[in-house]
Design an enzyme around this catalytic site. Structure first.
Site, PDB file in Angstrom:
ATOM      1  N   CYS A  68     -14.870  21.923  29.008  1.00  0.00           N
ATOM      2  CA  CYS A  68     -14.436  21.707  27.627  1.00  0.00           C
ATOM      3  C   CYS A  68     -15.075  20.388  27.220  1.00  0.00           C
ATOM      4  O   CYS A  68     -14.811  19.354  27.840  1.00  0.00           O
ATOM      5  CB  CYS A  68     -12.916  21.615  27.561  1.00  0.00           C
ATOM      6  SG  CYS A  68     -12.274  21.142  25.946  1.00  0.00           S
ATOM      7  N   GLU A  88     -13.103  32.291  18.646  1.00  0.00           N
ATOM      8  CA  GLU A  88     -11.872  32.857  19.202  1.00  0.00           C
ATOM      9  C   GLU A  88     -11.526  34.180  18.509  1.00  0.00           C
ATOM     10  O   GLU A  88     -10.787  34.999  19.044  1.00  0.00           O
ATOM     11  CB  GLU A  88     -10.713  31.858  19.045  1.00  0.00           C
ATOM     12  CG  GLU A  88     -10.859  30.599  19.885  1.00  0.00           C
ATOM     13  CD  GLU A  88     -10.201  30.697  21.262  1.00  0.00           C
ATOM     14  OE1 GLU A  88      -9.251  31.459  21.415  1.00  0.00           O
ATOM     15  OE2 GLU A  88     -10.681  30.014  22.190  1.00  0.00           O
ATOM     16  N   CYS A 120     -19.932  22.343  22.496  1.00  0.00           N
ATOM     17  CA  CYS A 120     -18.597  22.930  22.579  1.00  0.00           C
ATOM     18  C   CYS A 120     -18.768  24.252  23.310  1.00  0.00           C
ATOM     19  O   CYS A 120     -19.690  25.018  23.003  1.00  0.00           O
ATOM     20  CB  CYS A 120     -18.046  23.158  21.172  1.00  0.00           C
ATOM     21  SG  CYS A 120     -16.500  24.096  21.158  1.00  0.00           S
ATOM     22  N   THR A 121     -17.903  24.499  24.273  1.00  0.00           N
ATOM     23  CA  THR A 121     -18.088  25.697  25.111  1.00  0.00           C
ATOM     24  C   THR A 121     -17.956  26.998  24.328  1.00  0.00           C
ATOM     25  O   THR A 121     -18.351  28.048  24.818  1.00  0.00           O
ATOM     26  CB  THR A 121     -17.067  25.698  26.271  1.00  0.00           C
ATOM     27  OG1 THR A 121     -15.814  25.262  25.767  1.00  0.00           O
ATOM     28  CG2 THR A 121     -17.526  24.793  27.368  1.00  0.00           C
ATOM     29  N   HIS A 122     -17.387  26.927  23.137  1.00  0.00           N
ATOM     30  CA  HIS A 122     -17.268  28.137  22.314  1.00  0.00           C
ATOM     31  C   HIS A 122     -18.584  28.497  21.618  1.00  0.00           C
ATOM     32  O   HIS A 122     -18.747  29.629  21.166  1.00  0.00           O
ATOM     33  CB  HIS A 122     -16.205  27.937  21.228  1.00  0.00           C
ATOM     34  CG  HIS A 122     -14.795  27.988  21.734  1.00  0.00           C
ATOM     35  ND1 HIS A 122     -14.273  27.023  22.547  1.00  0.00           N
ATOM     36  CD2 HIS A 122     -13.814  28.900  21.545  1.00  0.00           C
ATOM     37  CE1 HIS A 122     -13.006  27.333  22.823  1.00  0.00           C
ATOM     38  NE2 HIS A 122     -12.714  28.466  22.222  1.00  0.00           N
ATOM     39  N   ASP A 140     -10.624  24.884  30.545  1.00  0.00           N
ATOM     40  CA  ASP A 140     -10.988  24.753  29.130  1.00  0.00           C
ATOM     41  C   ASP A 140      -9.716  24.851  28.286  1.00  0.00           C
ATOM     42  O   ASP A 140      -8.669  25.287  28.762  1.00  0.00           O
ATOM     43  CB  ASP A 140     -11.976  25.854  28.708  1.00  0.00           C
ATOM     44  CG  ASP A 140     -12.488  25.646  27.281  1.00  0.00           C
ATOM     45  OD1 ASP A 140     -12.671  24.473  26.878  1.00  0.00           O
ATOM     46  OD2 ASP A 140     -12.695  26.634  26.563  1.00  0.00           O
ATOM     47  N   SER A 141      -9.866  24.484  27.016  1.00  0.00           N
ATOM     48  CA  SER A 141      -8.725  24.596  26.106  1.00  0.00           C
ATOM     49  C   SER A 141      -8.456  26.057  25.736  1.00  0.00           C
ATOM     50  O   SER A 141      -7.354  26.396  25.321  1.00  0.00           O
ATOM     51  CB  SER A 141      -8.998  23.775  24.843  1.00  0.00           C
ATOM     52  OG  SER A 141     -10.206  24.203  24.253  1.00  0.00           O
TER      53      SER A 141
HETATM   54  N1  DGL Z   1     -13.691  24.357  24.149  1.00  0.00           N
HETATM   55  C1  DGL Z   1     -13.534  23.138  23.389  1.00  0.00           C
HETATM   56  C2  DGL Z   1     -14.770  22.266  23.591  1.00  0.00           C
HETATM   57  O1  DGL Z   1     -15.664  22.590  24.326  1.00  0.00           O
HETATM   58  C3  DGL Z   1     -13.377  23.351  21.921  1.00  0.00           C
HETATM   59  C4  DGL Z   1     -12.168  24.063  21.474  1.00  0.00           C
HETATM   60  C5  DGL Z   1     -11.037  23.150  21.098  1.00  0.00           C
HETATM   61  O2  DGL Z   1     -11.092  22.482  20.044  1.00  0.00           O
HETATM   62  O3  DGL Z   1     -10.081  23.161  21.848  1.00  0.00           O
HETATM   63  O4  DGL Z   1     -14.848  21.220  23.004  1.00  0.00           O
END
Ligand code: DGL
Length: 272
Positions: free
Chosen positions: A77, A156, A192-194, A14-15
């Site tokens: 991600c 975050e 989005c995983t967040h 993931d990012s």
């Molecule tokens: N985790 C990323 C996703 O699922 C979002 C966070 C980012 O913008 O890097 O899209």
């Protein structure tokens, strides 16, 4: 001669720390599998970058992750899944699983009316990946998409239940749901995983704006189920978890710990 059961290892990328929501679901479903997670914390957010840059980052990050043998790579991600899967599948001989298709399948299964909302980063929404994946499964479904990039920073920050998060959700959702089409959604994909950390607050805010329940779906559980089918029966031993980050390891442990019990695992700082 005693034959030891074959160890299995899954790489998860993931990012940032958001992908730990996927790691948690995979670990819960497959506690015997070794997991190796990389959060590209040095270059987060991916969601505001171009498709070409996200693809390049995803290739670099995954190369580091798969320096050891793995059975599969999970791109946890949505942003990278929306624009880097073909390049990743070209690069590796093992299965590469993105989170868009499992999320789309969960949404189509959950929706009764076929009106499906999708929240995601700017890149994920601009890619049109979710509407395309949903259309493959149900040609009659109507998808209503909205970019909600600020939610990544709030997640975050660990502000899962904070007044600033509630105000941000209202600012995004109230104008969007004023549209007669979007108002019809009965299912919302957290693309989005967040975002899964906001489920309780999203339920509340959506209930207030629509005066009814909306099903919230994400890819964590469906991807864990897909891996369970792929890897077969459980082995005895407890899997090991290796965590890698490209920057700010202390922050990764502190904030990541809100998504997954990071404390149990060592976090290695890596340079891509
Ligand atoms: N985790 C990323 C996703 O699922 C979002 C966070 C980012 O913008 O890097 O899209």
């Amino acid at each position: 001669m005693v034959t030891l059961p074959q160890r299995r290892r899954i790489a998860v990328f993931d990012s940032g720390v958001g992908g730990l929501t996927v790691l948690g679901a995979v670990h819960a479903a497959l506690p015997w599998v070794d997991l190796r997670f990389l959060g590209d914390t040095a270059r987060l957010p991916y969601g505001t970058k171009s498709a070409a840059t996200v693809e390049r980052y995803a290739l670099q990050a995954s190369k580091k992750l798969v320096e050891v043998p793995v059975d599969a790579l999970v791109v946890a991600c949505n942003t990278a899944s929306s624009c880097a899967i073909p390049a990743l599948r070209d690069a590796y001989p093992f299965p590469v699983l993105g989170v868009i298709d499992p999320g789309a399948e969960a949404a189509v299964r959950a929706s009764r009316t076929g009106h499906i909302g999708v929240l995601g980063t700017e890149r994920t929404i601009a890619s049109g990946a979710y509407p395309a994946a949903i259309a493959m499964l149900d040609g009659n479904a109507r998808v209503h998409s909205l970019a909600t990039p600020l939610l990544v920073s709030l997640a975050e920050e660990g502000w899962f239940d904070h007044p600033a998060t509630e105000a941000t959700l209202l600012a995004y959702l109230a104008p969007w749901l004023a549209d007669a089409g979007a108002r019809k959604i009965d299912t919302l994909v957290l693309g989005c995983t967040h975002y899964p950390v906001f489920k309780p607050m999203l339920k509340r805010v959506l209930g207030r704006l629509l005066d009814r329940d909306v099903a919230l779906v994400d890819s964590a559980e469906p991807i864990a189920q897909a891996l369970t089918r792929m890897l077969g029966p459980a082995q005895q031993a407890e899997g090991r978890i290796d965590l890698l980050a490209t920057d700010a390891v202390e922050r990764f442990v502190r904030v990541g710990g809100l998504f997954f019990p990071v404390g149990k695992a060592a976090v290695e700082l890596v340079d891509l």
